[in-house]
Design a protein around this motif. Sequence first.
Motif, PDB file in Angstrom:
ATOM      1  N   GLY A 149       6.393   2.486   5.022  1.00 47.93           N
ATOM      2  CA  GLY A 149       6.783   3.702   4.304  1.00 47.93           C
ATOM      3  C   GLY A 149       5.696   4.282   3.424  1.00 47.93           C
ATOM      4  O   GLY A 149       5.969   4.755   2.314  1.00 47.93           O
ATOM      5  N   VAL A 150       4.436   4.273   3.907  1.00 51.39           N
ATOM      6  CA  VAL A 150       3.372   4.862   3.072  1.00 51.39           C
ATOM      7  C   VAL A 150       3.632   6.357   2.887  1.00 51.39           C
ATOM      8  O   VAL A 150       4.233   7.011   3.737  1.00 51.39           O
ATOM      9  CB  VAL A 150       1.945   4.631   3.655  1.00 51.39           C
ATOM     10  N   CYS A 156       0.846  -1.208   0.000  1.00 53.23           N
ATOM     11  CA  CYS A 156       0.000   0.000   0.000  1.00 53.23           C
ATOM     12  C   CYS A 156       0.879   1.255   0.000  1.00 53.23           C
ATOM     13  O   CYS A 156       1.894   1.314   0.690  1.00 53.23           O
ATOM     14  CB  CYS A 156      -0.922   0.016   1.219  1.00 53.23           C
ATOM     15  N   THR A 157       0.457   2.238  -0.785  1.00 57.90           N
ATOM     16  CA  THR A 157       1.218   3.487  -0.885  1.00 57.90           C
ATOM     17  C   THR A 157       0.636   4.566   0.026  1.00 57.90           C
ATOM     18  O   THR A 157       1.307   5.548   0.350  1.00 57.90           O
ATOM     19  CB  THR A 157       1.181   4.009  -2.331  1.00 57.90           C
ATOM     20  N   HIS A 158      -0.640   4.417   0.407  1.00 58.42           N
ATOM     21  CA  HIS A 158      -1.332   5.407   1.227  1.00 58.42           C
ATOM     22  C   HIS A 158      -2.194   4.664   2.249  1.00 58.42           C
ATOM     23  O   HIS A 158      -2.486   3.480   2.062  1.00 58.42           O
ATOM     24  CB  HIS A 158      -2.246   6.295   0.370  1.00 58.42           C
ATOM     25  N   ALA A 159      -2.607   5.383   3.305  1.00 60.41           N
ATOM     26  CA  ALA A 159      -3.484   4.747   4.299  1.00 60.41           C
ATOM     27  C   ALA A 159      -4.510   5.754   4.812  1.00 60.41           C
ATOM     28  O   ALA A 159      -4.211   6.938   4.977  1.00 60.41           O
ATOM     29  CB  ALA A 159      -2.658   4.211   5.474  1.00 60.41           C
ATOM     30  N   ILE A 160      -5.727   5.251   5.032  1.00 63.88           N
ATOM     31  CA  ILE A 160      -6.795   6.038   5.663  1.00 63.88           C
ATOM     32  C   ILE A 160      -7.271   5.205   6.851  1.00 63.88           C
ATOM     33  O   ILE A 160      -7.598   4.025   6.694  1.00 63.88           O
ATOM     34  CB  ILE A 160      -7.973   6.295   4.693  1.00 63.88           C
ATOM     35  N   LYS A 208      10.017   7.862  12.542  1.00 59.09           N
ATOM     36  CA  LYS A 208      10.090   7.088  11.296  1.00 59.09           C
ATOM     37  C   LYS A 208       9.785   7.922  10.054  1.00 59.09           C
ATOM     38  O   LYS A 208       9.692   7.380   8.955  1.00 59.09           O
ATOM     39  CB  LYS A 208       9.078   5.926  11.345  1.00 59.09           C
ATOM     40  N   GLY A 209       9.517   9.230  10.249  1.00 58.96           N
ATOM     41  CA  GLY A 209       9.241  10.078   9.081  1.00 58.96           C
ATOM     42  C   GLY A 209       7.850   9.893   8.480  1.00 58.96           C
ATOM     43  O   GLY A 209       7.634  10.211   7.309  1.00 58.96           O
ATOM     44  N   LEU A 210       6.890   9.377   9.274  1.00 60.73           N
ATOM     45  CA  LEU A 210       5.531   9.188   8.753  1.00 60.73           C
ATOM     46  C   LEU A 210       4.897  10.546   8.408  1.00 60.73           C
ATOM     47  O   LEU A 210       4.959  11.484   9.194  1.00 60.73           O
ATOM     48  CB  LEU A 210       4.662   8.476   9.805  1.00 60.73           C
TER      49      LEU A 210
END
Length: 309
Positions: free
Chosen positions: A113-114, A73-77, A164-166
């Motif tokens: 890393g999303v 997954c590249t993105h998360a909601i 983690k740079g989220l």
Amino acid sequence: MSVPTVFFSGGAGFIASHTIPILLERGYRVRIFDNMLRGDRAMVEELAATGMVDLVEQDVRYGGAVQNAMKGCTHAIHFATVSINKSIADPYESIDINVTGNHNVFAAAADHGVKRLVFASSASVYGDPEKLPMHEDDRLDPLTPYCISKRMGEDLLGFYQRTKGLSWLALRFFNVYGEGQKIEAYYTSVINTFLRRIRTGEPPVIDGRGEQSMDFVHVRDIARAVVSALESERDNMPINIGTGIDTSIAQLAKILIAAVGVDMEAQFNPRDVLVSRRAADINRAREVLGWEPAVSVEQGMAELVRNAR
């Protein structure tokens, strides 16, 4: 080029049903992660038929399941949550799902890393506001396990951003309403109670003088805000999503009576009522997301009445 894929917890719910079609239009694949206890299976099956949506029927409390589903997954909601009134009745379940669930999703998103995580926070993090409109930098005073978990979610996002740079945005939703909402939903119960009475020829009954107010924001506007947050260039902050208008309960009764098209007046039940008022300062949403509400309360309520016939 690989297709961007959105991990969507609570993706079989009411707001998601309006958000996922916009994501599909914009070329995303969607992986719904939902335990389906309250999810709309028919809606999920219809979306899955597009070939761009799949369902992982699992619970956010299980970190391993979340980690597995987040792969690719590249993105998360993150929408999976236990409601306000349920959180008061059962704080144990609320903390378990809302706090552990938040952490599992945020940790997995950071590990994988999303590019962006969008969190459904809530205006309830403010508690009873000291002034209107409510601004993102105002003091927070969450009062129930649900509200506390939403504030905690925002703080946890900050932790994963620093370590983690989220990249994240937390949307503080005000009083969401619209077609397809469950009638027992906390904020719409007043709408449904009034409508039931008006339709049977009985006037709505209002406690006190009806000065209590809410900032009713239509689900279609919410869905647009979620997608804008997923794609926004700026990140790492909470953003109010409301209309900026506080609609009192007395005004709401008038709007619904007009929408049904009957001639009646609301009745007032004189008693002392704790008057809480809500209205969002939406300048940050305009600046950061380029977002404005498009559906007025009058228009949204009229539509609700038409579609509920």
